[in-house]
Design an enzyme around this catalytic site. Sequence first.
Site, short mmCIF file in Angstrom:
data_model
loop_
_atom_site.label_atom_id
_atom_site.label_comp_id
_atom_site.label_asym_id
_atom_site.label_seq_id
_atom_site.Cartn_x
_atom_site.Cartn_y
_atom_site.Cartn_z
CG ASN A 99 90.32 29.54 38.56
OD1 ASN A 99 89.40 29.90 39.28
ND2 ASN A 99 91.50 29.21 39.04
CG ASP A 100 91.04 34.13 37.23
OD1 ASP A 100 90.96 33.60 38.36
OD2 ASP A 100 92.11 34.43 36.69
CB VAL A 101 85.77 33.46 32.93
CG1 VAL A 101 86.91 34.19 32.25
CG2 VAL A 101 85.84 31.97 32.67
#
Lengths: 466, 92
Positions: free
Chosen positions: A392-394
Amino acid sequence: MDWLTRIEELSYLGAAALFILGLKKLGSPATARQGNRLAALGMLIAIVVTLLDRQIASYTGILAAIGLGSVIGAIAAYKVEMTAMPQMVGLLNGLGGGASALVSIGEFCRIVAVGEPLTPSTLVTIILGVLIGGITLSGSLVAFGKLQGLISGTPIIFPMQQAVNLGLLVAFGIASGLVWLDPSQLPIFWGLVAIATSLGVLFVLPIGGADMPVVISLLNSLSGLAASAAGFIVSNSMLIIAGALVGASGLILTQIMCKAMNRSLANVLFSGFGRATTGNAEVTAHATAKSVHTIDPEESAMMLGYAKSVVIVPGYGMAVAQAQHSVKELADQLERLGVDVKYAIHPVAGRMPGHMNVLLAEANVPYPQLKDIEEINPEFENVDVALVIGANDVVNPAARTNPSSPVYGMPILDVDRARHTIVIKRSLNPGFAGIDNELFYKDKTLMLFGNAKEVLNQLITEVKHL
Amino acid sequence: MTDPILVGLIIFVLASFVGFEVIHKVPPTLHTPLMSGSNAISGIAVIGALLLAGSGHTTLTVVLGLMATVLATINVVGGFLVTDRMLQMFKR
């Protein structure tokens, strides 16, 4: 110095050399296994030589302790699931730190009991050993609890947290002074031990799941420094050398992890990252108004099967669903159809450095297919489908474009530059950091909702029919 | 150069530089094994634990030494074995 002591010192030197050689060989996949064995050999030599030391009065208890530790260690090493590796490493870090702390405590008690003079330098090293070792032990246990799901993975924050930490540090300083004035006051010394372990707990509690790679690396470094401190206390250069090597290695990993998140160590440790800030909430509210494009497994399978190149981007979601074997099977099926398959690994994907690499290695993915961020990012423009599995965040493009986003400036995998992006995800819930992901709302992005393993198995079935 | 703390400090600083140089180039693929392997090395505290447990001065020091020995041995044996288990999976 008699000949026996000389042999002992030379054997320690040999063991230290084996550690350095082993660590060097750990630097390449071809020689890594041999390197680990060399280091283990060094350790065996060091232990055997120490056991032959004439200072040792009785062997019964010692051999029993070694036997017990070996059995527990071996069982743990063979039973642990690869997905549980972050917890395992966290726990082992803690045990090493705990052992060093106990050695420091024991040496203090011994010196006081036999009435040896306590020099200032010895006292300082003992206090450092207790502090570093205690923090490593309790901090690692909290990290273990978080990774194992025994404690909530979200940051645990309470009012006045920094003030409490500061107060504890001041108390530690004062208690150290009191021990210096009168070492025979054992309760004050035990107070030092209690403060050190409390600090470890308080230091890891406010750190969230996605920051675990940094914490584990830092605790790794601390476990080495604790061993070094113990080495200063018992005047053993072998311990100092080995501890310094581990301290350096952990610090390098910590730096790499911080850089991969574009954050400073202080920011990771003290910011309580992931709490909804006002700016953050606005982004979320704004984003939920937008719509996403969904896709079903059948259509996804066609896109993947008829693509020329596919890049798989695994994240923590893959580890949670234990989906690494399904990922490999899907890749095999795609390769059978002539698709070029690669894997893009972000340095902080998962919960510890290299987490994804180990899981994919377990599933027999050849390591040359695993690409790091610098290698794969220029290639995304020519990739037909980027398949994001539980990351997700990456992969959040806000890191490039939105200065108000908490992830702004973090190097990301540019999956949004591929011709199409398929995201396998359980729901639209934001990731750990509580940050909405702009990637999901792009026109080229297709969401495939469901548990990673189940969805992948459906994809495999569909691709087989192509 | 007779102060053991000073000698220790020199060794510590030089060993740290060696550590930085040696580990600097480890590829990301091997970060987990590097961590668990170096972690096993930090179990070297077992040496201090053995000396403490063996010195047999008071019951308290022996008990502390034995506890430290158990913890450090789990760290050493578990660390090296689990690293070996991981590394055997890395194939070209």
